[in-house]
Structures are given as structure tokens and as C-alpha cells.
Design an enzyme around this catalytic site. Structure first.
Site, PDB file in Angstrom:
ATOM      1  N   LYS A 266       0.813  -1.215   0.000  1.00 59.17           N
ATOM      2  CA  LYS A 266       0.000   0.000   0.000  1.00 59.17           C
ATOM      3  C   LYS A 266       0.850   1.271   0.000  1.00 59.17           C
ATOM      4  O   LYS A 266       0.407   2.328   0.438  1.00 59.17           O
ATOM      5  CB  LYS A 266      -0.974   0.021   1.184  1.00 59.17           C
ATOM      6  CG  LYS A 266      -1.869  -1.205   1.290  1.00 59.17           C
ATOM      7  CD  LYS A 266      -2.551  -1.564  -0.011  1.00 59.17           C
ATOM      8  CE  LYS A 266      -3.519  -0.499  -0.486  1.00 59.17           C
ATOM      9  NZ  LYS A 266      -4.163  -0.862  -1.777  1.00 59.17           N
TER      10      LYS A 266
ATOM     11  N   LYS B   3      -7.640   0.929  -6.898  1.00 59.23           N
ATOM     12  CA  LYS B   3      -6.805   2.048  -6.476  1.00 59.23           C
ATOM     13  C   LYS B   3      -7.672   3.275  -6.216  1.00 59.23           C
ATOM     14  O   LYS B   3      -8.654   3.519  -6.917  1.00 59.23           O
ATOM     15  CB  LYS B   3      -5.753   2.370  -7.533  1.00 59.23           C
ATOM     16  CG  LYS B   3      -4.853   1.189  -7.880  1.00 59.23           C
ATOM     17  CD  LYS B   3      -4.140   0.658  -6.667  1.00 59.23           C
ATOM     18  CE  LYS B   3      -3.280  -0.538  -7.009  1.00 59.23           C
ATOM     19  NZ  LYS B   3      -2.688  -1.153  -5.818  1.00 59.23           N
TER      20      LYS B   3
ATOM     21  N   ARG C 208      -9.334   4.047  -3.309  1.00 60.58           N
ATOM     22  CA  ARG C 208     -10.522   3.866  -2.471  1.00 60.58           C
ATOM     23  C   ARG C 208     -10.653   5.006  -1.464  1.00 60.58           C
ATOM     24  O   ARG C 208      -9.660   5.528  -0.964  1.00 60.58           O
ATOM     25  CB  ARG C 208     -10.438   2.544  -1.695  1.00 60.58           C
ATOM     26  CG  ARG C 208     -10.436   1.272  -2.533  1.00 60.58           C
ATOM     27  CD  ARG C 208     -10.498   0.069  -1.601  1.00 60.58           C
ATOM     28  NE  ARG C 208     -10.417  -1.189  -2.325  1.00 60.58           N
ATOM     29  CZ  ARG C 208      -9.295  -1.870  -2.507  1.00 60.58           C
ATOM     30  NH1 ARG C 208      -8.151  -1.391  -2.023  1.00 60.58           N
ATOM     31  NH2 ARG C 208      -9.290  -3.008  -3.159  1.00 60.58           N
TER      32      ARG C 208
ATOM     33  N   GLY D 109       2.606   2.203  -2.987  1.00 60.13           N
ATOM     34  CA  GLY D 109       2.643   2.709  -4.360  1.00 60.13           C
ATOM     35  C   GLY D 109       3.499   1.845  -5.265  1.00 60.13           C
ATOM     36  O   GLY D 109       3.957   2.296  -6.324  1.00 60.13           O
ATOM     37  N   THR D 110       3.717   0.581  -4.879  1.00 57.45           N
ATOM     38  CA  THR D 110       4.589  -0.293  -5.666  1.00 57.45           C
ATOM     39  C   THR D 110       4.004  -0.616  -7.033  1.00 57.45           C
ATOM     40  O   THR D 110       4.742  -0.713  -8.017  1.00 57.45           O
ATOM     41  CB  THR D 110       4.879  -1.604  -4.914  1.00 57.45           C
ATOM     42  OG1 THR D 110       3.641  -2.275  -4.631  1.00 57.45           O
ATOM     43  CG2 THR D 110       5.600  -1.331  -3.602  1.00 57.45           C
ATOM     44  N   ARG D 111       2.678  -0.796  -7.105  1.00 55.28           N
ATOM     45  CA  ARG D 111       2.071  -1.103  -8.402  1.00 55.28           C
ATOM     46  C   ARG D 111       2.234   0.064  -9.359  1.00 55.28           C
ATOM     47  O   ARG D 111       2.556  -0.119 -10.531  1.00 55.28           O
ATOM     48  CB  ARG D 111       0.589  -1.449  -8.208  1.00 55.28           C
ATOM     49  CG  ARG D 111      -0.214  -1.614  -9.504  1.00 55.28           C
ATOM     50  CD  ARG D 111       0.345  -2.635 -10.455  1.00 55.28           C
ATOM     51  NE  ARG D 111       0.555  -3.928  -9.847  1.00 55.28           N
ATOM     52  CZ  ARG D 111       1.143  -4.943 -10.447  1.00 55.28           C
ATOM     53  NH1 ARG D 111       1.593  -4.812 -11.683  1.00 55.28           N
ATOM     54  NH2 ARG D 111       1.314  -6.090  -9.824  1.00 55.28           N
TER      55      ARG D 111
END
Length: 370
Positions: A127, A333, A335, A129-131
Site C-alpha cells: 500500500k 486504487k 478507495r 505505491g509499488t504497483r
């Protein structure tokens, strides 16, 4: 001797006209057989991309059901079934094919390409910001990265390095192979295992305000398990005494300095890059310039590749050329976070303050969370 029409017909020599027709027929038949043979041979060599992609997703979904290794953490917020670990709505084949200047057919036919163990890994955090960072990097033509999270060093290590290598996309000389698995940063065994694979591996950690990160972690799980206890009750061992429960993984992950100490036993600080999750949103091009420098890459991904989406609250990707619609990360992403008791938020901030100060000192960078 009587005349026999039948015997006579057997000795009749075909005319040249008939012979020519027969020759043409045989040539055409040969050509058709050859064309059919070529088509069958070609089709058998073309990979079934749709089937391969579906198979990978099935395997990833099956693998994601296993529990993560977080030591003694009380993990009620396990996100391993979340779309984040499988790349949201991004398709591996399409994402790689859309890289600037990349010719998919020439890459497919390029026999010099091979699968390599990753030279760089995004090791955390969940959670943070890796994606987003991975998808930003996949715009670079010198990056080849697997979209799904392999979880090799924390959950599949017994399968061996060759199994791990086979998960990687093919790359050519000069291209960098990467993967991302956010749980690596907090898993005790991982630093030694990556060091055993290669002591030169470059490591990237995306960090975010630990309080905001914990709330985001909780929000993600509540979207799948609406009946879980409140954030406030999970935060404390004893709410009246105000004692924070550090065994809850949502709290434990944000103790960045504690985890970093373990990594520094195996890797020098210059092999780790800490990326601000907040800056990935507010200044993605600036953070990407730092990342590309760290990886020794040309600065290809710039401000021209980003379009801020005010409705989602984060930047979307676009091609600098053309008028194609910007591509945003998936529906998981952005939410909306629940309203948390301000007193609980303040107690968490007070709890993290010494960890943050230590982290700033260790990394030489003040992330401004206090």
C-alpha cells in the site's frame, strides 16, 4: 486375330495436350500441399498468448491463497487475494507490447533474448505505491518486468532459482529484468536469500506516511471483509491504556527503520533506493527521474507520460505521441478511506515518530511525515 477396342485403348498414347493438363494439375496440387504444410508448421510455433496469460493468472490466483510470512504479526489485513498482486486490470502481454519503440514481432523473433534473474527488485512496501511504480517503469524500453508478484523469496523459495527465472519475461542484452513483491521488505528471511542470488541486486522501496499506509491497508481489507473489527479496536492492545498493538501487520509494516536494519546487514545503503509514495502522486516525473538514475537508465519516462486524474486522485499513464486516452490503474486504487477517530490517528503519529526519525537518519532523507 480379332480387333479389340479395349486392348487398343490401352496402347493409345496420350496427346501432348492431355499431358500438359496433367502436368499443370500435378504442379498445382504440389503447391497446395506445400502451402498447407507451411501454414500448419507456422501456427504450431506461434504461442497462445491468451491461454498463457490466463494460465499465469490462474497460477497466481492459486498461489495468492497462501499466507504471507510476517513472523509473529497478527495479519487480519492479508491482501494476497487482492487484484494489486496480479497487476489490477493490466495485461502483461499488452503492457510489454506498448513500451515505446518496442517492436513486438522483432522481439519475438530475436533469438538473442533470454530469461534472466532480476537485476533489480521492488521489495516494498504494501500500500505504498509499488504497483504504480512498476507500471511507470514498464513504459521504459530498457525494462522488462513481470506484472504479477512472484513471492519467490518469501513463499516459493523452495521451488528454486530456475523456477523463479522461468517467471521472468524474456529480455535482450542491455535490458533490465525486474519484479516487485511488497512483502519482501518485512519478511525476515528475504535479505539473505536475495543476497545469495546476487549481492549486486538493486533494491527499491516505495514508502508512504505509515499512518496513511495503515489506514489504506485496513480500507483494502474492509472492502472484501466488511464485518472485520473497527480500525480503532485493531490498533490497540488495550484501548483504554493506549497501548499500540505492534503484532498487527498494518502497524508493523510502517516501522520502516526496524525492517531496514535487517537489510543493511546484507546490502550497503547505496544499493537501496527509497521512493516517496506521496511524490509518486504529486510529482511522478521527478520520482521517475531518481529511479531511472538509480537503475542506470536513460531518462525516457518523463512528464510527457503522465496525466493527473482528479477523480481518482493519482496520475494516469499516456503515450507522449498520439491522442490515445490515458490509462489509469484499476478500480482497486484510490478507495475512499473511512473516517478514523482523530485521537487514534494522533496516537499512531506519536507512536511512529521515533521510528520515522530513525528512518530519516538512516536514509538521509526527510519524508516529512511528522
Amino acid at each position: 486375330m480379332e480387333y479389340s477396342p479395349i486392348l487398343h485403348s490401352l496402347h493409345v498414347v496420350p496427346s501432348s495436350h492431355v499431358k500438359n493438363k496433367l502436368l499443370v494439375f500435378l504442379i498445382m496440387l504440389s503447391l497446395w500441399v506445400y502451402m498447407i504444410y507451411c501454414c500448419v508448421a507456422y501456427c504450431s510455433t506461434v504461442p497462445d498468448l491468451a491461454y498463457g496469460s490466463a494460465s499465469r493468472r490462474d497460477k497466481d490466483a492459486a498461489g495468492d491463497k497462501r499466507e504471507p510470512s510476517l513472523g509473529a504479526s497478527r495479519d487480519l489485513l492479508n491482501n494476497e487475494n487482492d487484484l494489486d498482486s496480479r497487476g489490477d486490470e493490466w495485461d502483461d502481454t499488452r503492457a510489454e507490447a506498448k513500451a515505446p519503440g518496442d517492436n513486438a514481432m522483432s522481439a519475438f523473433l530475436n533469438e538473442s533474448e533470454s530469461r534472466k534473474l532480476p537485476q533489480a527488485i521492488i521489495i516494498g512496501v504494501k500500500k505504498g505505491g509499488t504497483r504504480a511504480l512498476l507500471e511507470f517503469l514498464r513504459l521504459h524500453p530498457d525494462i522488462r518486468a513481470v506484472g504479477a508478484e512472484p513471492h519467490f523469496f518469501d513463499r516459493n523459495y523452495d521451488k528454486g532459482l530456475e523456477w523463479y527465472r522461468e517467471l521472468m519475461p524474456k529480455s535482450s542484452e542491455g535490458q533490465l529484468t525486474m519484479e516487485k513483491t511488497p512483502s519482501y521488505y518485512v519478511t525476515k528471511e528475504v535479505p539473505a536469500r536475495i543476497h545469495t542470488m546476487s549481492k549486486d541486486t538493486k533494491l527499491i522501496v516505495v514508502v508512504r506516511d505509515p499512518v496513511t499506509r495503515a489506514i489504506s491497508d485496513y480500507t483494502q481489507t474492509r472492502s472484501k471483509k466488511p464485518d472485520i473489527p473497527s480500525f480503532e479496536s485493531l490498533t490497540f492492545k488495550n484501548i483504554s491504556a493506549g497501548l499500540i498493538d505492534t503484532t498487527w501487520s498494518a502497524v508493523q509494516i510502517g516501522m520502516y527503520a526496524k525492517h531496514l536494519e535487517r537489510w543493511l546487514q546484507f546490502f550497503p545503503m547505496e544499493q537501496l533506493l527509497f521512493v516517496s509514495g506521496e511524490h509518486l502522486i504529486s510529482d511522478p516525473a521527478g520520482e521517475m527521474a531518481r529511479v531511472q538514475d538509480f537503475l542506470g537508465l536513460r531518462k525516457v519516462v518523463t512528464e510527457r507520460h503522465f496525466h493527473f486524474n482528479p477523480a481518482k486522485g493519482f496520475p494516469c499513464l499516456k503515450r507522449p505521441e498520439g491522442n490515445s486516452k490515458p490509462h489509469c490503474l484499476g478500480k482497486t486504487k484510490g478507495r475512499t478511506h473511512p473516517n478514523i477517530d482523530p485521537e487514534v490517528v494522533q496516537r499512531l503519529r506519536d507512536f511512529y515518530k521515533p521510528f520515522n526519525s530513525q528512518f530519516y537518519h538512516m536514509t538521509g532523507h526527510d519524508f516529512g511525515w511528522d
